[in-house]
Design a protein around this motif. Structure first.
Motif: not given
Length: 225
Positions: A149-153, A169-171, A204-206
């Motif tokens: 998930t972090v790397l996708l961000g 924001l995703w990270v 969710a916002v990201a």
């Protein structure tokens, strides 16, 4: 498959991502009572209909939607500057999220039965122990889901196809949800902490920003594979 049809499926999957994280927010809002301190309150909580509904729809359903959304995000970013990173991160995140279905299913169907048995007078049921392989699967899933998930961000931030603020924001949301929410909760109260809901809300916002930009681009995406 027609490339335009592929693009529509991918963009639909991008919109599934914020929905999956919103379901996670909902399912984590009410933390379980401490099983060691107040087993009666815990048993009543986990044997309630609201608990099973929130876990079946929120935890398990949200996880299934997340898998679709993660595939879509990886495919969307495949043609970007960070395509290789995005695809590797997608594989990690999907593998980890799938492994996390194991404890999600147990929490949904086994835990309520344990709670009802305890309330019926079978106190020895609290001594129930699961095999170590389940803990290993959970830890592997948690590590893979967090890293992926972090790397996708990071891939979204570097892609030049999506807003940088959404990637950042995703990270941040992944760190708050997994590290300060799930891991910290297990290490302290054994239940979800407010940071878990907060992290899911940030994700969710990201994801909403990612889906909005992905839809507005309206570009023709190549077929997967």
């Amino acid at each position: 498959m027609n490339p335009q049809d592929t693009g529509r499926w991918i963009r639909a999957g991008l919109w599934v991502l914020p929905a999956s994280w919103l379901l996670t927010v909902w399912s984590s809002l009410a933390p379980q009572p401490d099983q060691e301190i107040d087993p009666v309150a815990w048993a009543r909580f986990v044997s309630s209909d609201s608990y099973q509904v929130s876990h079946l729809v929120g935890s398990t359903g949200g996880t299934l939607l997340a898998v679709f959304g993660l595939f879509a995000l990886g495919c969307f970013l495949a043609g970007s500057q960070s395509g290789r990173l995005a695809l590797a991160a997608m594989v990690m995140a999907v593998a980890g999220t799938t492994l996390l279905l194991v404890p999600a299913v147990i929490s949904t169907f086994v835990t309520p039965a344990v709670g009802r048995a305890y309330l019926a007078g079978n106190q020895d049921v609290m001594q129930l122990e699961f095999p170590g392989s389940m803990s290993a699967a959970f830890m592997a899933g948690l590590l893979l889901a967090f890293a992926g998930t972090v790397l996708l961000g990071v891939a979204a931030w570097r892609s030049r196809m999506l807003p940088r603020w959404a990637g950042a924001l995703w990270v941040a949301g992944a760190v708050v949800f997994y590290a300060l929410g799930v891991v910290m909760g297990l290490a302290t109260t054994g239940s979800s902490l407010p940071t878990q809901s907060a992290g899911a809300a940030l994700l969710a916002v990201a994801a909403g920003g990612i889906a909005w930009r992905g839809t507005r681009k309206g570009r023709e995406l190549p077929p997967a594979g």
